[in-house]
Design a protein around this motif. Structure first.
Motif, PDB file in Angstrom:
ATOM      1  N   TRP A  64      10.444  -4.924  -5.782  1.00  0.00           N
ATOM      2  CA  TRP A  64       9.654  -3.802  -5.219  1.00  0.00           C
ATOM      3  C   TRP A  64       9.845  -2.917  -6.467  1.00  0.00           C
ATOM      4  O   TRP A  64      10.594  -1.952  -6.474  1.00  0.00           O
ATOM      5  CB  TRP A  64      10.283  -3.067  -3.683  1.00  0.00           C
ATOM      6  CG  TRP A  64       9.818  -2.205  -3.795  1.00  0.00           C
ATOM      7  CD1 TRP A  64      10.069  -0.500  -3.051  1.00  0.00           C
ATOM      8  CD2 TRP A  64       8.391  -1.878  -3.098  1.00  0.00           C
ATOM      9  NE1 TRP A  64       8.798   0.429  -2.797  1.00  0.00           N
ATOM     10  CE2 TRP A  64       7.858  -0.728  -2.715  1.00  0.00           C
ATOM     11  CE3 TRP A  64       7.571  -2.870  -2.408  1.00  0.00           C
ATOM     12  CZ2 TRP A  64       6.592  -0.273  -1.910  1.00  0.00           C
ATOM     13  CZ3 TRP A  64       6.572  -2.361  -2.351  1.00  0.00           C
ATOM     14  CH2 TRP A  64       6.187  -1.078  -1.331  1.00  0.00           C
ATOM     15  N   TYR A  94       1.154  -6.743  -4.611  1.00  0.00           N
ATOM     16  CA  TYR A  94       1.412  -7.099  -2.622  1.00  0.00           C
ATOM     17  C   TYR A  94       0.954  -7.095  -1.617  1.00  0.00           C
ATOM     18  O   TYR A  94       0.801  -7.935  -0.890  1.00  0.00           O
ATOM     19  CB  TYR A  94       2.531  -5.706  -2.224  1.00  0.00           C
ATOM     20  CG  TYR A  94       3.712  -5.433  -3.648  1.00  0.00           C
ATOM     21  CD1 TYR A  94       4.935  -6.036  -3.699  1.00  0.00           C
ATOM     22  CD2 TYR A  94       3.403  -4.415  -3.957  1.00  0.00           C
ATOM     23  CE1 TYR A  94       5.668  -5.871  -4.016  1.00  0.00           C
ATOM     24  CE2 TYR A  94       4.326  -3.954  -5.564  1.00  0.00           C
ATOM     25  CZ  TYR A  94       5.785  -5.077  -5.412  1.00  0.00           C
ATOM     26  OH  TYR A  94       6.720  -4.331  -6.138  1.00  0.00           O
ATOM     27  N   PHE A 133      13.465  -5.161   1.151  1.00  0.00           N
ATOM     28  CA  PHE A 133      12.782  -3.891  -0.481  1.00  0.00           C
ATOM     29  C   PHE A 133      14.236  -3.736  -0.648  1.00  0.00           C
ATOM     30  O   PHE A 133      14.971  -3.302  -0.644  1.00  0.00           O
ATOM     31  CB  PHE A 133      12.394  -2.962  -0.116  1.00  0.00           C
ATOM     32  CG  PHE A 133      11.441  -2.916   1.210  1.00  0.00           C
ATOM     33  CD1 PHE A 133      10.360  -2.509   0.804  1.00  0.00           C
ATOM     34  CD2 PHE A 133      11.058  -3.171   2.882  1.00  0.00           C
ATOM     35  CE1 PHE A 133       8.824  -2.709   1.667  1.00  0.00           C
ATOM     36  CE2 PHE A 133      10.711  -3.083   3.228  1.00  0.00           C
ATOM     37  CZ  PHE A 133       8.836  -2.598   2.759  1.00  0.00           C
ATOM     38  N   VAL A 166      11.370   3.539  -0.157  1.00  0.00           N
ATOM     39  CA  VAL A 166      10.329   2.459   0.719  1.00  0.00           C
ATOM     40  C   VAL A 166       9.943   3.649   1.707  1.00  0.00           C
ATOM     41  O   VAL A 166      11.113   4.627   2.099  1.00  0.00           O
ATOM     42  CB  VAL A 166      10.857   1.224   0.710  1.00  0.00           C
ATOM     43  CG1 VAL A 166       9.610   1.331   2.190  1.00  0.00           C
ATOM     44  CG2 VAL A 166      11.221   0.432  -0.250  1.00  0.00           C
ATOM     45  N   GLN A 195       2.046  -0.267  -5.500  1.00  0.00           N
ATOM     46  CA  GLN A 195       3.161  -0.159  -5.120  1.00  0.00           C
ATOM     47  C   GLN A 195       2.854  -0.158  -3.200  1.00  0.00           C
ATOM     48  O   GLN A 195       3.794   0.888  -2.928  1.00  0.00           O
ATOM     49  CB  GLN A 195       3.888   0.449  -5.871  1.00  0.00           C
ATOM     50  CG  GLN A 195       5.858  -0.368  -5.122  1.00  0.00           C
ATOM     51  CD  GLN A 195       6.800   0.964  -6.107  1.00  0.00           C
ATOM     52  OE1 GLN A 195       6.731   1.097  -7.008  1.00  0.00           O
ATOM     53  NE2 GLN A 195       8.190   0.070  -5.594  1.00  0.00           N
TER      54      GLN A 195
END
Length: 190
Positions: free
Chosen positions: A35, A43, A60, A69, A118
């Motif tokens: 990540w 992604y 992650f 996250v 992201q």
């Protein structure tokens, strides 16, 4: 007494035809890259290459000094603004166990990271693909949504996460079980 045993056998047979047992696969988001914003990890493409199912564990792995996250709603995912995230993770080694079908949206809450890509949409189809059902046909495996759990889990031991998954959708097995129960039921009537 025989009638009660027969009724119990019939109920068990009906339940056995509606059982879905799954041991989830473990997926590390971004595979070896993890990540991050480094390396232009796509992604969206990563998620599109996977077939997520109930019980899967999404991990992650990231540097917690630079990333986090957040599980967010669809509108927050689209806008990259996490005004009220559903969950926030910040250990650098976080896991999410999929317990409901549908979309599960995640993004990095560090300013600019989501906008640079992201973010990931983990989609668990509403109808198990192995049953050949379409959205117009009701699923025999429907169940009410349950709570989501978050745990820390190890990274997958191999790139083939599906190898750790066992599914019992096999109607041949269900038929065998049903026949065994039917035999018990019929012998209790005699």
């Amino acid at each position: 007494m025989a009638m009660a045993n027969g009724a119990l056998a019939l109920v068990l047979m009906m339940v056995s035809l509606h059982v879905e047992i799954s041991f989830g696969a473990v997926y590390k988001v971004g595979d070896s890259a993890g990540w991050t914003t480094i390396g232009n990890v796509d992604y969206k493409q990563w998620a599109a290459s996977k077939t997520f199912e109930l019980g899967d564990i999404i991990t992650f792995e990231y540097n917690s000094r630079f990333h986090n996250v957040m599980r967010v709603s669809h509108s927050e995912y689209r806008s990259c603004i996490a005004s009220s995230p559903l969950n926030t993770f910040s250990t650098g080694n976080d896991s999410y166990t999929v317990t409901t079908r549908g979309h599960h949206y995640f993004m990095c809450g560090v300013p600019g990271h989501c906008q640079s890509g992201q973010k990931v949409d983990i989609n668990v189809p509403r109808y198990p693909s192995s049953l050949g059902l379409s959205p117009s046909s009701p699923s025999p495996f429907s169940s009410p949504p349950s709570a989501t759990t978050n745990t820390t889990a190890p990274a997958p031991s191999s790139s083939n996460a599906r190898a750790s998954k066992i599914k019992f959708y096999d109607f041949g097995v269900a038929l065998f079980v049903a026949m065994a129960f039917l035999r018990v039921f019929l012998s209790s009537l005699a």
